[in-house]
Design an enzyme around this catalytic site. Structure first.
Site, PDB file in Angstrom:
ATOM      1  N   CYS A 143      13.528  -1.767   3.841  1.00 43.97           N
ATOM      2  CA  CYS A 143      13.439  -2.831   2.835  1.00 43.97           C
ATOM      3  C   CYS A 143      14.266  -2.462   1.601  1.00 43.97           C
ATOM      4  O   CYS A 143      13.978  -1.472   0.913  1.00 43.97           O
ATOM      5  CB  CYS A 143      11.985  -3.039   2.442  1.00 43.97           C
ATOM      6  SG  CYS A 143      11.746  -4.173   1.052  1.00 43.97           S
ATOM      7  N   CYS A 192       0.801  -1.231   0.000  1.00 47.94           N
ATOM      8  CA  CYS A 192       0.000   0.000   0.000  1.00 47.94           C
ATOM      9  C   CYS A 192       0.835   1.282   0.000  1.00 47.94           C
ATOM     10  O   CYS A 192       2.043   1.261   0.208  1.00 47.94           O
ATOM     11  CB  CYS A 192      -0.965   0.092   1.184  1.00 47.94           C
ATOM     12  SG  CYS A 192      -1.967  -1.373   1.424  1.00 47.94           S
TER      13      CYS A 192
END
Length: 480
Positions: A256, A16
């Site tokens: 990440c 998202c």
């Protein structure tokens, strides 16, 4: 409820994109947020939503679909500009597509109302949910946003203000989350203590923006200020900008690394590193590791193109177009392998006049299951390519992601079932090479925080759950 085919179905997906706007200039906050969601569309194509706060009155429009589908002019006209607005675009791995999980999620509790937009994955979701259910909580969905809302509301009942409640909630929530909250009188943004998912701050004139990526700020004419730090909560109210940090701290941050490889838009800068620059570097480092004698270098649209430019620059081999992408397919109703096969066939075509008789180096960002790569090699062979060499600008996926990227079933990752020579044979390429973990880290050198490469190494900075959350809508458990 209809099922929607994800156009990036053989890619690792993010969970998202979020946007928050505090309006100090009397701007049309709905138009600003609507435009911003277009800039976030790459992070989620399943649903979109906007919530606006007009003097404590919360109005929301959200639905399954792309931004253009959810917000036609007649629908936008129903929303009136307000002081605080939040938006959301959503990706989900569920085939059933629970509408109750669409965001922003508006919660009304004893102290007022909150609208929440979240990105990430709460790893202690089952434990917290069971605890709340024992206390009488009734959940409408399996969304992280709803769980976070309950935790914040519960903490608010024993604190003097919302800020303290959010900080306490951050100490309880484990895993990855970058979140914006529209409260009755303030906009709040916060990021988990590891910093797994990006979140940044910008300004548009005197108004404030909190969003997932800096490209959004640029796209609406704003100015990037800085990233939200891991473990930080920022609050914007009538008195200005405030920053707080949660009590619990991590010894190591862990953004990440796949944000740079694929997820983020190339025109974003995340924690001090340009996504575009990192992909160029990755392509250059690919050439150092795999110097192939070829006639042309091309990238798989869209995410492999920049790394291909880097490879061409380093090698001196001409960069060219190998494929034409049909940008008008969009989302498709229906599921199943035959549907996915037809979608793949119509999405990409090889540019025969450019590849026929040539030795081609093809750069892509990743291989998950292998179907797309196999199809790409076949397209080039049928178009007359003399040789097809596949290079990947990231290492092989060998482990699940627990922190917001949809890599769950280890058994479905081709690199866990085959050696690299076996994968090469399976996809039909003349050669196959993956960028090493060391080179991938070199490509993002200069990042302000440490990076997570757990999906490539099985080494995680944070505690991982033994099983993924049971999704009653998908009716399955994805195990480690």
């Amino acid at each position: 409820m209809k099922s929607i085919e994800n156009p990036r179905s053989d890619k690792a997906q993010d969970e998202c994109g979020v946007f928050g706007f505090y309006n100090n200039d009397g701007l049309d906050s709905i138009a600003v947020t609507h435009d911003a969601l277009y800039g976030l569309q790459h992070r989620g194509q399943i649903s979109a939503g906007i919530t606006v706060n007009n003097g404590g009155d919360f109005s929301t429009v959200k639905e399954l679909g792309m931004v253009s589908e959810v917000f036609p002019p007649k629908v936008l006209a129903k929303l009136k500009s307000g002081k605080i607005t939040v938006g959301h675009v959503r990706y989900t791995s569920n085939q059933s597509l629970d509408r109750a999980a669409n965001q922003p999620l508006v919660l009304r509790y004893r102290e007022g109302s909150l609208a929440i937009s979240a990105n990430g994955a709460i790893t202690n979701f089952p434990e917290i949910r069971k605890e709340l259910e024992r206390g009488g909580a009734i959940f409408q969905s399996n969304s992280n946003a709803e769980l976070m809302g309950y935790v914040i509301a519960t903490e608010r009942c024993s604190t003097d203000n919302l800020e303290d409640a959010v900080l306490r909630a951050m100490d309880k929530l484990k895993g990855a989350y970058s979140t914006v909250i529209c409260a009755p009188s303030r906009l709040i943004g916060f990021r988990d203590m590891y910093g797994f998912r990006p979140l940044c701050i910008g300004k548009l004139s005197n108004s404030y923006i909190i969003t997932s990526e800096s490209c959004v700020i640029d796209s609406i004419g704003g100015k990037f200020i800085r990233d939200v730090a891991p473990g930080e909560m920022v609050v914007i109210d009538e008195d200005g900008f405030h920053s707080y940090f949660q009590q619990k701290k991590s010894d190591k941050t862990s953004l990440c690394i796949f944000e740079y490889v694929y997820i983020a838009r190339p025109d974003s800068v995340i924690d001090g590193v340009s996504v575009h620059t990192s992909r160029i570097r990755a392509g250059e480092l690919l050439y150092k590791e795999y110097p192939i004698d070829a006639d042309m270098v091309c990238g798989v649209p869209d995410s492999g193109i920049i790394a291909a430019e880097g490879y061409a620059k380093a090698s001196g081999i001409p960069f060219g177009m190998g494929f034409m992408k049909n940008k008008y397919i969009g989302r498709k109703a229906g599921t199943g392998m035959e549907k996915k096969k037809r979608l793949m066939q119509t999405k990409l075509t090889a540019l025969k006049s450019n590849v026929e008789g040539k030795r081609i180096v093809v750069i892509d960002d990743s291989i998950v299951r292998g179907e797309t790569t196999r199809h790409i090699v076949r397209l080039l062979r049928e178009a007359g390519a003399k040789e097809v060499h596949i290079l990947i600008s990231s290492p092989p996926f060998v482990a699940p992601c627990y922190f917001g990227v949809d890599i769950r079933d280890k058994e479905n990752l081709i690199a866990t079932r085959m050696t690299i020579p076996e994968i090469r044979e399976s996809i039909g390429a003349d050669s196959l090479g993956y960028l090493s973990v060391e080179s991938l880290r070199e490509s993002v050198k200069g990042a302000d925080i440490d990076l997570c490469d757990g999906c490539f190494t099985e080494r995680y900075a944070a505690e991982v759950p033994t099983t993924f959350f049971v999704d009653k809508y998908a009716n399955k458990i994805n195990k480690k």
